[in-house]
Design an enzyme around this catalytic site. Structure first.
Site, short mmCIF file in Angstrom:
data_model
loop_
_atom_site.label_atom_id
_atom_site.label_comp_id
_atom_site.label_asym_id
_atom_site.label_seq_id
_atom_site.Cartn_x
_atom_site.Cartn_y
_atom_site.Cartn_z
N TYR A 114 -11.73 14.57 -7.04
CA TYR A 114 -10.35 13.85 -7.75
C TYR A 114 -9.37 14.57 -8.23
CZ TYR A 114 -7.99 10.98 -11.45
OH TYR A 114 -7.26 10.33 -12.17
N LYS A 138 -5.47 14.94 -6.78
CA LYS A 138 -4.38 14.50 -7.81
C LYS A 138 -3.33 15.92 -7.73
CE LYS A 138 -3.51 11.67 -10.11
NZ LYS A 138 -2.58 10.20 -10.00
N ASP A 154 -5.20 15.28 -16.32
CA ASP A 154 -5.73 16.62 -16.81
C ASP A 154 -6.77 16.96 -16.16
OD1 ASP A 154 -7.23 13.96 -17.51
OD2 ASP A 154 -8.47 15.10 -18.61
N ASP A 214 0.99 -1.08 -0.07
CA ASP A 214 -0.07 -0.20 0.17
C ASP A 214 0.95 1.17 -0.10
OD1 ASP A 214 -1.60 2.13 0.77
OD2 ASP A 214 -2.84 1.00 2.15
#
Ligand SMILES: NC(=O)c1ccc[n+]([C@@H]2O[C@H](COP(=O)([O-])OP(=O)(O)OC[C@H]3O[C@@H](n4cnc5c(N)ncnc54)[C@H](OP(=O)(O)O)[C@@H]3O)[C@@H](O)[C@H]2O)c1
Length: 299
Positions: free
Chosen positions: A124, A128, A101, A35
């Site tokens: 999300y 990121k 993107d 992990d």
């Protein structure tokens, strides 16, 4: 030796496949094995494998799920990359970290460059973008490689969903006002394996780069290409209807423009992406033929 974390995902599996085909030394670790948010497990993996370069193919990629499950998104996309980057910095190992993107808001006319300001419009994308920052902070010798609209023969993705829907539905209504470049995980893996030895050998190779397939389309254009490629094999040609984002509400907002300028990657690493259509056709054909063969096996 290349060490890949998250090796059971679309990109991870293509990295394993490409390395085997090209006799590249690669050690692959699935989430069950390591992990990336577990600092002790990551440190042990680096000691065991002694890699020249680490590739982080692990991520929480459920874009809609991240809206209600930010803790998991943050663990996979921010904490995990931070743990990897700290461990790599301690061990003096460079890391290639894959991003998206969706760090951009999609309001730009034309393609996004690496220097454009990030402004994610969904959870999300926020996780990121935070992961990118964590990697930059902890590890000088990093490559952050942003890509978009990834599909493959493996896992869950748009291409596979369209092929499945085309088997049972007579009409497919697909969003036609979001623009991007469908990118084959196979091509992305080839690009990463191409740059890995250069990155391992040269500390000056670091920073943020964009890599997608060449050319652009919409989800509608992507779907039409999948269906028209598969039709001669499956005999299924549903009516294709373009719709707007407003016609298809989702929990997470998507950027209208996901197009990334890849010229820096091409120039730096002398590796040019293939046209999106050619790659989509290859994967759609393979999957359609596999599904026909397995149907025949059943009947
Ligand atoms: N998919 C896209 O359209 C897209 C678009 C732009 C950018 N990207 C980026 O491209 C990269 C690769 O994406 P992908 O499509 O290959 O993703 P994927 O198919 O969802 O694979 C991600 C893998 O990461 C593993 N993982 C999740 N959390 C982990 C953890 N804490 N520790 C170790 N492994 C963990 C998952 O394990 P399980 O198998 O157990 O779930 C899965 O095998 C990601 O960085 C993603 O953000 C993807």
């Amino acid at each position: 030796m290349i060490l890949v974390f998250g090796s059971n995902g679309q990109l991870g599996r293509e990295l394993v496949r490409a390395a085997a085909a090209g006799n590249t030394a690669l050690w692959a670790l699935t989430r069950a094995e390591t992990d990336i948010a577990d600092a002790a497990a990551v440190a042990a993996a680096l000691i065991r494998c002694k890699p020249d370069v680490v590739v982080n193919a692990a991520a929480y990629t459920n874009v809609d799920g991240a809206e209600t499950n930010y803790a998991d998104a943050q663990r996979g996309n921010e904490l995990g990359p931070a743990v990897l980057a700290v461990a790599c910095a301690r061990a003096g190992i460079p890391m290639i970290h894959v991003s998206t993107d969706y760090v951009f808001d999609g309001s730009k006319e034309g393609t996004y460059r690496e220097t454009d300001a990030v402004h994610p419009v969904n959870a999300y994308g926020r996780s990121k973008a935070a992961g990118e920052d964590a990697v930059r902070r902890a590890l000088d010798h990093h490559i952050i490689l942003r890509t978009a609209w990834v599909y493959s023969e493996f896992g869950k993705n748009f291409l596979k969903t369209i092929l499945e829907l085309a088997q049972t539905r007579d009409e497919l209504r697909i969003v036609a006002d979001q623009h991007g470049s469908p990118t084959s995980a196979r091509e992305l893996a080839a690009a990463i394996l191409h740059i890995a030895p250069h990155v391992a050998a040269d500390r000056r190779l670091c920073g943020t780069y964009h890599f997608t397939a060449e050319g652009k389309t919409t989800w509608y254009g992507f779907a039409c290409c999948i269906v028209s490629t598969a039709a001669p094999i499956t005999g299924r040609s549903p009516k294709m209807t373009p719709i707007t984002t407003a016609d298809y509400p989702t929990p997470a907002r998507r950027p209208a423009n996901s197009r990334l300028d890849c010229s820096l990657f091409v120039k730096t690493f002398d590796f040019a992406p293939r046209p999106w259509r050619e790659c989509v056709q290859a994967t759609a054909r393979t999957l359609a033929m596999t599904s026909q063969t397995s149907e025949k096996d059943v009947t």
